[in-house]
Scaffold this motif. Structure first.
Motif, PDB file in Angstrom:
ATOM      1  N   MET A 277       0.843  -1.196   0.000  1.00  0.00           N
ATOM      2  CA  MET A 277       0.000   0.000   0.000  1.00  0.00           C
ATOM      3  C   MET A 277       0.879   1.247   0.000  1.00  0.00           C
ATOM      4  N   ASN A 278       0.621   2.182  -0.953  1.00  0.00           N
ATOM      5  CA  ASN A 278       1.383   3.418  -0.997  1.00  0.00           C
ATOM      6  C   ASN A 278       0.690   4.505  -0.177  1.00  0.00           C
ATOM      7  N   PHE A 279       1.313   5.677  -0.109  1.00  0.00           N
ATOM      8  CA  PHE A 279       0.791   6.750   0.730  1.00  0.00           C
ATOM      9  C   PHE A 279      -0.590   7.216   0.256  1.00  0.00           C
ATOM     10  N   SER A 280      -0.787   7.313  -1.067  1.00  0.00           N
ATOM     11  CA  SER A 280      -2.067   7.772  -1.602  1.00  0.00           C
ATOM     12  C   SER A 280      -3.198   6.830  -1.217  1.00  0.00           C
ATOM     13  N   GLU A 281      -2.921   5.522  -1.269  1.00  0.00           N
ATOM     14  CA  GLU A 281      -3.949   4.554  -0.908  1.00  0.00           C
ATOM     15  C   GLU A 281      -4.253   4.615   0.581  1.00  0.00           C
ATOM     16  N   LEU A 282      -3.212   4.758   1.400  1.00  0.00           N
ATOM     17  CA  LEU A 282      -3.412   4.888   2.842  1.00  0.00           C
ATOM     18  C   LEU A 282      -4.269   6.112   3.148  1.00  0.00           C
ATOM     19  N   HIS A 283      -3.940   7.229   2.503  1.00  0.00           N
ATOM     20  CA  HIS A 283      -4.680   8.470   2.704  1.00  0.00           C
ATOM     21  C   HIS A 283      -6.166   8.270   2.398  1.00  0.00           C
ATOM     22  N   GLU A 284      -6.467   7.584   1.292  1.00  0.00           N
ATOM     23  CA  GLU A 284      -7.854   7.367   0.883  1.00  0.00           C
ATOM     24  C   GLU A 284      -8.566   6.401   1.820  1.00  0.00           C
ATOM     25  N   ARG A 285      -7.872   5.388   2.290  1.00  0.00           N
ATOM     26  CA  ARG A 285      -8.484   4.423   3.220  1.00  0.00           C
ATOM     27  C   ARG A 285      -8.843   5.103   4.541  1.00  0.00           C
ATOM     28  N   VAL A 286      -7.962   5.989   4.998  1.00  0.00           N
ATOM     29  CA  VAL A 286      -8.250   6.732   6.229  1.00  0.00           C
ATOM     30  C   VAL A 286      -9.479   7.611   6.015  1.00  0.00           C
ATOM     31  N   ARG A 287      -9.533   8.294   4.874  1.00  0.00           N
ATOM     32  CA  ARG A 287     -10.665   9.177   4.573  1.00  0.00           C
ATOM     33  C   ARG A 287     -11.978   8.398   4.580  1.00  0.00           C
ATOM     34  N   ILE A 288     -11.987   7.222   3.962  1.00  0.00           N
ATOM     35  CA  ILE A 288     -13.197   6.401   3.888  1.00  0.00           C
ATOM     36  C   ILE A 288     -13.624   5.932   5.276  1.00  0.00           C
ATOM     37  N   GLU A 289     -12.658   5.525   6.101  1.00  0.00           N
ATOM     38  CA  GLU A 289     -12.985   5.060   7.446  1.00  0.00           C
ATOM     39  C   GLU A 289     -13.531   6.199   8.301  1.00  0.00           C
ATOM     40  N   VAL A 290     -12.950   7.393   8.166  1.00  0.00           N
ATOM     41  CA  VAL A 290     -13.455   8.554   8.904  1.00  0.00           C
ATOM     42  C   VAL A 290     -14.888   8.868   8.472  1.00  0.00           C
ATOM     43  N   LEU A 291     -15.155   8.828   7.174  1.00  0.00           N
ATOM     44  CA  LEU A 291     -16.514   9.072   6.673  1.00  0.00           C
ATOM     45  C   LEU A 291     -17.490   8.024   7.201  1.00  0.00           C
ATOM     46  N   ARG A 292     -17.042   6.765   7.293  1.00  0.00           N
ATOM     47  CA  ARG A 292     -17.910   5.718   7.836  1.00  0.00           C
ATOM     48  C   ARG A 292     -18.313   6.028   9.265  1.00  0.00           C
ATOM     49  N   ARG A 293     -17.363   6.495  10.053  1.00  0.00           N
ATOM     50  CA  ARG A 293     -17.654   6.791  11.451  1.00  0.00           C
ATOM     51  C   ARG A 293     -18.537   8.032  11.591  1.00  0.00           C
ATOM     52  N   ILE A 294     -18.369   8.981  10.697  1.00  0.00           N
ATOM     53  CA  ILE A 294     -19.245  10.152  10.703  1.00  0.00           C
ATOM     54  C   ILE A 294     -20.663   9.740  10.316  1.00  0.00           C
ATOM     55  N   ASP A 295     -20.786   8.868   9.332  1.00  0.00           N
ATOM     56  CA  ASP A 295     -22.099   8.408   8.878  1.00  0.00           C
ATOM     57  C   ASP A 295     -22.850   7.651   9.968  1.00  0.00           C
ATOM     58  N   ASN A 296     -22.123   6.864  10.794  1.00  0.00           N
ATOM     59  CA  ASN A 296     -22.832   6.102  11.827  1.00  0.00           C
ATOM     60  C   ASN A 296     -23.022   6.896  13.118  1.00  0.00           C
ATOM     61  N   GLY A 297     -22.578   8.168  13.094  1.00  0.00           N
ATOM     62  CA  GLY A 297     -22.835   9.056  14.224  1.00  0.00           C
ATOM     63  C   GLY A 297     -21.817   9.013  15.337  1.00  0.00           C
ATOM     64  N   SER A 298     -20.767   8.211  15.188  1.00  0.00           N
ATOM     65  CA  SER A 298     -19.782   8.076  16.264  1.00  0.00           C
ATOM     66  C   SER A 298     -18.658   9.104  16.175  1.00  0.00           C
ATOM     67  N   LEU A 299     -18.660   9.922  15.127  1.00  0.00           N
ATOM     68  CA  LEU A 299     -17.608  10.909  14.939  1.00  0.00           C
ATOM     69  C   LEU A 299     -18.185  12.087  14.179  1.00  0.00           C
ATOM     70  N   SER A 300     -17.557  13.250  14.334  1.00  0.00           N
ATOM     71  CA  SER A 300     -17.918  14.420  13.538  1.00  0.00           C
ATOM     72  C   SER A 300     -16.629  15.100  13.094  1.00  0.00           C
ATOM     73  N   ALA A 301     -16.727  15.929  12.069  1.00  0.00           N
ATOM     74  CA  ALA A 301     -15.546  16.648  11.595  1.00  0.00           C
ATOM     75  C   ALA A 301     -14.989  17.542  12.695  1.00  0.00           C
ATOM     76  N   THR A 302     -15.875  18.129  13.481  1.00  0.00           N
ATOM     77  CA  THR A 302     -15.442  19.009  14.574  1.00  0.00           C
ATOM     78  C   THR A 302     -14.661  18.237  15.630  1.00  0.00           C
ATOM     79  N   LEU A 303     -15.170  17.067  16.002  1.00  0.00           N
ATOM     80  CA  LEU A 303     -14.484  16.250  17.008  1.00  0.00           C
ATOM     81  C   LEU A 303     -13.121  15.811  16.495  1.00  0.00           C
ATOM     82  N   LEU A 304     -13.045  15.375  15.250  1.00  0.00           N
ATOM     83  CA  LEU A 304     -11.761  14.941  14.700  1.00  0.00           C
ATOM     84  C   LEU A 304     -10.778  16.106  14.644  1.00  0.00           C
TER      85      LEU A 304
END
Length: 238
Positions: free
Chosen positions: A1-28
């Motif tokens: 896995m290169n840096f670009s892929e890692l960056h995108e995987r992190v973004r997707i996981e953060v969005l998943r947590r925001i979608d399920n209500g356990s995280l917000s952009a402000t909290l992060l």
């Protein structure tokens, strides 16, 4: 896995947590010490996070490289449990008044964060209006002596009380078990057992000497206007 892929995987996981209500952009943003605007741009692919910021995201959200792969979350076992079962999300610990009235939790309002099982948060059922779904979902407050005297032993003094603000229906969450609600009374947060009786809310405590409170609902008002959310977990530091 290169840096670009890692960056995108992190973004997707953060969005998943925001979608399920356990995280917000402000909290992060609060957790990684940057602006909410910067986090929002990251989520929308308008800007990249630095390596240092990515490290902070992984640390704040208790993420490992394994967690960023769907197949990896279930392949590594620890004591008979999957890596996914051991993952944690962050719930903001805030002032009770803010929990009772603020739609969005600003970074300046966050006292601390509480680590809660991702599996638990993902399993919780919601029951609220479309308007209430605009609110940041999970918050935590510290129990204080005045309320603990009314709600012990279920809510002892100094316990951390976790609230699901997307559950503000009087429909019992688990039949046969009491549902404790956080309610807004005179602009203060209280904890009560709640029943709907016609156009009135009946609010009770666990203290037999406490006189139940009767709240009349005005025209156009619903029980959801008084109920802040459902208590789904307490954490007692022994």
């Amino acid at each position: 896995m290169n840096f670009s892929e890692l960056h995108e995987r992190v973004r997707i996981e953060v969005l998943r947590r925001i979608d399920n209500g356990s995280l917000s952009a402000t909290l992060l943003a609060h957790q990684i010490d940057c602006s909410t605007a910067h986090v929002s741009n990251f989520l929308r692919r308008r800007r990249r996070l630095s390596i240092d910021a990515l490290d902070k995201v992984l640390l704040a959200q208790s993420l490992s490289i394994t967690d960023l792969y769907a197949e990896g979350r279930y392949s590594q076992l620890s004591g008979g449990r999957s890596a996914a079962a051991l993952a944690f999300d962050s719930v903001p610990l805030i002032d009770p008044l803010i929990a009772a009235s603020s739609i969005r939790i600003s970074s300046g309002s966050i006292i601390d964060v509480v680590k809660v099982s991702s599996q638990l948060l993902g399993s919780l059922r919601d029951r609220s209006s479309a308007e209430r779904r605009r609110w940041d979902r999970f918050v935590a407050v510290q129990m204080w002596e005045e309320e603990a005297a009314l709600m012990e032993p279920l809510l002892p003094v100094n316990a951390i009380v976790l609230i699901d603000r997307h559950y503000n229906s009087t429909f019992t969450y688990l039949p046969g078990r009491p549902t404790i609600y956080a309610v807004r009374l005179a602009n203060r947060l209280r904890f009560r057992l709640v029943a709907l009786l016609g156009r009135h809310l009946v609010l009770r405590t666990l203290n037999p000497e406490h006189v139940p409170e009767l709240i009349a609902l005005t025209p156009g008002q619903t029980s959801a206007d008084t109920i802040v959310g459902r208590v789904f977990r307490t954490i007692v530091d022994r």
